[in-house]
Design an enzyme around this catalytic site. Sequence first.
Site, PDB file in Angstrom:
ATOM      1  N   ASP A 247       0.865  -1.163   0.000  1.00  0.00           N
ATOM      2  CA  ASP A 247       0.000   0.000   0.000  1.00  0.00           C
ATOM      3  C   ASP A 247       0.917   1.232   0.000  1.00  0.00           C
ATOM      4  O   ASP A 247       2.129   1.134   0.222  1.00  0.00           O
ATOM      5  CB  ASP A 247      -0.941  -0.006   1.200  1.00  0.00           C
ATOM      6  CG  ASP A 247      -2.248   0.736   0.920  1.00  0.00           C
ATOM      7  OD1 ASP A 247      -2.258   1.604   0.029  1.00  0.00           O
ATOM      8  OD2 ASP A 247      -3.247   0.451   1.593  1.00  0.00           O
ATOM      9  N   GLU A 457     -16.796  10.042   5.690  1.00  0.00           N
ATOM     10  CA  GLU A 457     -16.664   8.595   5.853  1.00  0.00           C
ATOM     11  C   GLU A 457     -15.733   8.129   4.745  1.00  0.00           C
ATOM     12  O   GLU A 457     -16.084   8.149   3.566  1.00  0.00           O
ATOM     13  CB  GLU A 457     -18.049   7.945   5.786  1.00  0.00           C
ATOM     14  CG  GLU A 457     -18.168   6.732   4.960  1.00  0.00           C
ATOM     15  CD  GLU A 457     -19.516   6.040   5.018  1.00  0.00           C
ATOM     16  OE1 GLU A 457     -19.666   5.203   5.910  1.00  0.00           O
ATOM     17  OE2 GLU A 457     -20.372   6.303   4.155  1.00  0.00           O
TER      18      GLU A 457
END
Length: 731
Positions: A247, A457
Amino acid sequence: MGDQAYLNESLTFEERAKALVAEMTLEEKVFQTLHGAKEIKRLGVKAYNYWNEALHGVARAGVATVFPQAIGLAAIFDEDFMEEIADVISTEGRAKFNVQQKYADYDIYKGLTFWSPNVNIFRDPRWGRGHETYGEDPYLTTRLGVRFIEGIQGHNKKYLKAAACAKHFAVHSGPEGIRHSFNAVATKQDMYETYLPAFKACVKEANVEVVMGAYNRTNGEPCCGSKTLLQDILRKTWGFKGHVTSDCWAIKDFHEYHMVTKTPVESVSLAMNNGCDLNCGNLFGNLLQAVRDHMVEEETIDDAVVRLMVTRMKLGLFDKEMPFRDIPYEVCDCTEHRAINLKAARRCLTLLKNANDFLPLDKKKIKSIGVIGPNADSRAALIGNYEGTASEYVTVLEGIREAAGEQIRVFYSQGCHLYKDRISGLAEADDRLAEARAVADASDVVVMCLGLDATIEGEEGDAGNEFGSGDKLTLNLPGRQQEVLEAVAASGKPVILVLLAGSALAVTWADAKENIPAIVQGWYPGAQGGRAIAQMLFGEFSPEGKLPVTFYRTTEELPEFTDYSMKGRTYRYMKNEALYPFGYGLSYTKFVCSAKMEIVGNNGMPEKEHLISADSTVKITAALTNIGSYDGAETVQVYIKAKDVPDAPNYQLKGLKKLVLAAGERKETEIILDMRAFGLFTEEGEKLILPGQYEIYVGTCQPDARSTKLTGNKPQIFTVNCTERAVVETI
């Protein structure tokens, strides 16, 4: 260049890649392990950027079809349609790549290695990135992940249409704020029962080309340098042949936050030696020093670069002719793809409440409609994160205006800010409340558009959530939304609550019988989402979405966010009654499901007495009849419970099939269960069927009491018995 072996298309991709890597210097090889791989002009190797995104459409590189967010696609409960959508995405990806190559654009988000899908398990509704996933269930996630990958990668016998990536490996689902230092502790049983099945299927069934490591540690090892995950499980046990990417900037976390290494050189050595081939970031430049310090063998880097070059060769990047070069730019967000997108938006909408069949609305009986809420006219509430740029966006307000026509007056008020107490900075709190009340007074019916969007979110660093680094602290509507909802309902006008959000919200007040007649979970429904919602409200089609997550009543019933044990989590292990259960969703029409079961032995002959063994297969034949007045679609769901196994899950989804039926139509479908569907993992990593009774539930919802109460449907139950212990799968 033509006589060089790596250009010889009669050789295998691996032979060609090895020949190419053999001609590179150490420095050239090292710089091929960065996501922004440099050009090697003397070898004819173009620059290539591996970092591209396609979670629900080609992202971050201009115009493309913006489908519903992944969690919305999951709500469709249709693996065939998932592959169709992914095929559109890869078609547009190729189209964009072709023109980008034509004009020598090798920038980020311009490659064919798409870092999607996200097959992490949405184990806790507070996790901000949960809307990138396919929900809380391993089986549903597995089926949708596999078919998404097959749609992205295509079925050409030689080439990949694009390369998909299963992420984030593994045991990753928040909290976002501490992901760079967090150690996710999970038992072997939870690992193999919950966190790993989707990844395993992506590798072994879908042949995914790329796997991305997670930021966190799992059981003490940083995922992007984990011997257990990358070597022992991924490559040795599952036989993964593709490449592994970190990542982004995760490897620097090894020494900066996880504190498992002391220097960048130690960190890159740990990652490379344990099988991380590509660095999203620039830290792998330290591999030059690592080789000089004898911490990494050059041959290990060779192996990594060979795997990376094989991927690029599978994509046809070194070949003269290949089957996807003729896909034109004009397909991007074209009329045909927008139609599929609208279909996806319509199919993902999930009807949670419809008291006394309040919906659909009858245009002939309405003269005015109020549209209120911070998500009513919001593009951000349509798209979620990792999004592209659509050529057309239709908000809920715009969709209702379009559907209402000239005969119905449409009033609008923002009502409140999404999460602050006022909209205008110099105003007092609740500065749109009076307007919202006025709109309600003037309207025959009100559509309240509340919820979340990806600014509050989402991913740590992306979301602007000043409270939770992208995570939710509670399941309540943020800001003043609840107060505005109650004030509008107090007008006495009927209110339809449309929730645009990527996760569960505790709308217990709205669910109460006397307050709100209808609730729709709209997810982040994509660029065509407002049109789809309006069409549903006015009855142009019947909703068919199902919840891929549990809607809880409060966070108080949940374990600690940092606790990765599955005990007490999701429909499989929760003890309390759900507000809205996994697998639940209403329709405008009514379906009746009946089923029969047959057990087939290893000789292919039917077994008697409902006995199963390690060699048995269970065939479920389900008949679905639409006895209502609307055409519609419904999902046949099959769950299994081990009745006599202590601490077994409540039941687990093990089969599903979406059927589309006209009013009055009847269809049959077969769902085949092998014995792995009945097995449960032990702490030793064996999947066993144990002596005892097993129940199979076949119906259109989960077999819990709450689903039965909400739907009026009760799944049909079949009982089978196992007489001896048997291993049906090993890790």
